[in-house]
Design a protein around this motif. Sequence first.
Motif, short mmCIF file in Angstrom:
data_model
loop_
_atom_site.label_atom_id
_atom_site.label_comp_id
_atom_site.label_asym_id
_atom_site.label_seq_id
_atom_site.Cartn_x
_atom_site.Cartn_y
_atom_site.Cartn_z
N PHE A 264 30.53 -9.96 50.57
CA PHE A 264 29.11 -10.16 50.32
C PHE A 264 28.29 -9.55 51.46
N ILE A 265 28.68 -9.85 52.69
CA ILE A 265 27.95 -9.34 53.86
C ILE A 265 27.99 -7.82 53.89
N ARG A 266 29.14 -7.24 53.59
CA ARG A 266 29.25 -5.77 53.59
C ARG A 266 28.38 -5.17 52.48
N GLN A 267 28.40 -5.77 51.30
CA GLN A 267 27.56 -5.25 50.22
C GLN A 267 26.10 -5.31 50.59
N GLU A 268 25.64 -6.45 51.10
CA GLU A 268 24.23 -6.59 51.43
C GLU A 268 23.84 -5.65 52.58
N GLY A 269 24.73 -5.48 53.54
CA GLY A 269 24.45 -4.56 54.63
C GLY A 269 24.28 -3.13 54.13
N LEU A 270 25.13 -2.71 53.20
CA LEU A 270 25.03 -1.37 52.64
C LEU A 270 23.77 -1.22 51.79
N HIS A 271 23.36 -2.29 51.11
CA HIS A 271 22.11 -2.23 50.35
C HIS A 271 20.94 -1.95 51.30
N GLY A 272 20.95 -2.63 52.44
CA GLY A 272 19.89 -2.40 53.41
C GLY A 272 19.88 -0.97 53.92
N ILE A 273 21.07 -0.40 54.18
CA ILE A 273 21.17 0.97 54.67
C ILE A 273 20.62 1.96 53.66
N LEU A 274 21.03 1.82 52.40
CA LEU A 274 20.59 2.78 51.38
C LEU A 274 19.10 2.64 51.10
N HIS A 275 18.58 1.41 51.07
CA HIS A 275 17.16 1.26 50.81
C HIS A 275 16.33 1.70 52.02
N ASN A 276 16.87 1.57 53.22
CA ASN A 276 16.19 2.15 54.37
C ASN A 276 16.05 3.66 54.21
N ALA A 277 17.13 4.30 53.79
CA ALA A 277 17.09 5.75 53.57
C ALA A 277 16.07 6.10 52.50
N TYR A 278 16.04 5.30 51.44
CA TYR A 278 15.07 5.55 50.38
C TYR A 278 13.64 5.31 50.88
N ASN A 279 13.46 4.25 51.66
CA ASN A 279 12.13 3.93 52.17
C ASN A 279 11.59 5.00 53.11
N ASN A 280 12.49 5.71 53.78
CA ASN A 280 12.04 6.82 54.64
C ASN A 280 11.30 7.87 53.82
N ARG A 281 11.70 8.02 52.56
CA ARG A 281 10.98 8.93 51.66
C ARG A 281 9.53 8.50 51.53
N LEU A 282 9.30 7.19 51.42
CA LEU A 282 7.93 6.68 51.32
C LEU A 282 7.16 6.93 52.61
N GLY A 283 7.86 6.79 53.74
CA GLY A 283 7.21 7.06 55.01
C GLY A 283 6.73 8.50 55.12
N ARG A 284 7.53 9.41 54.59
CA ARG A 284 7.12 10.82 54.62
C ARG A 284 5.92 11.09 53.73
N GLN A 285 5.66 10.18 52.79
CA GLN A 285 4.49 10.30 51.91
C GLN A 285 3.24 9.67 52.53
N GLY A 286 3.40 9.05 53.69
CA GLY A 286 2.26 8.45 54.36
C GLY A 286 2.21 6.94 54.28
N VAL A 287 3.16 6.31 53.58
CA VAL A 287 3.21 4.86 53.51
C VAL A 287 3.62 4.32 54.88
N ASP A 288 2.92 3.30 55.35
CA ASP A 288 3.17 2.76 56.70
C ASP A 288 4.38 1.82 56.66
N ILE A 289 5.55 2.42 56.63
CA ILE A 289 6.79 1.66 56.55
C ILE A 289 6.99 0.79 57.79
N GLU A 290 6.61 1.29 58.95
CA GLU A 290 6.79 0.51 60.18
C GLU A 290 5.97 -0.77 60.13
N LEU A 291 4.72 -0.68 59.67
CA LEU A 291 3.89 -1.88 59.55
C LEU A 291 4.47 -2.86 58.54
#
Length: 297
Positions: free
Chosen positions: A76-103
């Motif tokens: 469970f912990i490994r699955q959830e950790g990998l979900h976080g990694i992949l969605h972080n990578a996806y969210n970086n796409r939003l950051g490149r569009q100007g979305v304030d991901i850090e905030l």
Amino acid sequence: MSNALARRKLVPRHPRELDFAEGIPVNWANGDVFRSRFFDAFSTTLPEGEKFFIVSLRQFKDRLQDPALQQELKDFIRQEGLHGILHNAYNNRLGRQGVDIELITEVLRKFFAAHTKILSPRMQLTLTACAEHLTASMAHAILGRSSHLFDGADERVRALYFWHAAEEIEHKSVAFDLLKNQAKVGYIPRVLMMAYISIVFHALVFPILEHVLRNDGYTARERIGLWGKGLWWMFKPRRGGFYFDLMGHYLSWFKPGFEPWSHGDLEAYDRWIETYAESGDVRPATEAAYAVLGKAA
């Protein structure tokens, strides 16, 4: 292919083949602005949320004497950790569009940190179990009645959400089993917490969605129109409404004798698993599952 409602084995998978660096349309869900940006806003909440879920379950690991249950918790912990990694990578796409991901991330970090301080370990686990039921309800809808949400969608984003949905289904009972068998949390607290998290989910996602729409440059009038159409898509009281499609699974939580594996269709999930085992790639697995859903539609 079995569709029996029975516990499935947890298998952590890292879909390295998914690359979100470029080429994904802004409105990747067949041009639907609200649907695309709703799931994008939802994605921004996941990395910090997954961290909270992992910590809340780890607090109970020493109570597990059965090696099989200990392994299930590790998976469970490994699955959830990998979900976080992949969605972080996806969210970086939003950051490149100007979305304030850090905030957004900082606000979410403070939100979950406050709940860690305020809630006891038992109530942190209760919150996690409720959130896991919400995501399992969405997962069963995505791999079932609401598969049409990904008609015409970018195949990488569809693969991301089908992979995530498959693994949410696999581990949907882990937090609940700990809640019931180790934390001994009763019916009333878990029902009240579900009501709370159902409200809080929207209190987090909707402001992020509004921020994203503002960043996209939509005027106030345009945003009102998008919200009107979008909320109708979510709440319309017939098939095709996102919440209507998942409501039966969601409401099962409120049955006093609720058991996670008593609910949820698994035909498309099983096809996803079979194809992934053959290919080792979430993309053909997703398209195979999607074909099953298309035939069933």
